[in-house]
Design an enzyme around this catalytic site. Structure first.
Site, PDB file in Angstrom:
ATOM      1  CD  GLU A 123      -0.666  44.748  20.055  1.00 23.87           C
ATOM      2  OE1 GLU A 123      -1.301  44.654  21.138  1.00 23.87           O
ATOM      3  OE2 GLU A 123      -0.520  45.820  19.461  1.00 23.87           O
TER       4      GLU A 123
ATOM      5  CD  GLU B  64      -2.938  45.559  27.224  1.00 23.42           C
ATOM      6  OE1 GLU B  64      -3.657  44.551  27.053  1.00 23.42           O
ATOM      7  OE2 GLU B  64      -2.998  46.558  26.488  1.00 23.42           O
TER       8      GLU B  64
END
Length: 116
Positions: free
Chosen positions: A63, A70
């Site tokens: 994650e 991102e």
């Protein structure tokens, strides 16, 4: 030695940023807490705990990598680009695959103890 210890500060800063700004990190942490409580109440063996800890760490590490991808994609372009979308989707997909595998392994560990 100073540089070595400073790298830990950078790493903890990254983890804190992942919790503060990562969309799913908090839900993974809550899930991990629930699994830890369930593991304590179930009485997992040492080897089962090792597997569970490895899975929780893997999901959270992926994650954080997803969040990093991102950020990098957003740094390169804020405009929509099909390749930027693919990079973000693939990174998110890697987390999903590991989370599903972790859930299946969790069921293999917990369900026989609860219902067996």
């Amino acid at each position: 030695m100073k540089i070595f210890f400073k790298s830990f500060v950078y790493a903890w800063t990254g983890i804190a940023d992942g919790f503060a700004n990562g969309r799913n990190m908090k839900s993974h942490a809550i899930s991990a807490i629930i699994v830890i409580v369930a593991g304590i109440l179930t009485g997992l063996s040492v080897s089962e705990w090792c597997i569970i800890i490895l899975l929780m760490g893997g999901v959270m590490a992926l994650e954080l990598m997803n969040t990093a991808v991102e950020y990098v994609v957003d740094l390169v372009t804020l405009d929509f680009h099909p390749l930027a979308k693919k990079a973000k989707d693939i990174a998110a997909g890697s987390v999903l695959i590991f989370a599903i595998a972790s859930a299946v392994i969790g069921c293999v560990i917990f369900l026989p103890k609860w219902f067996g």
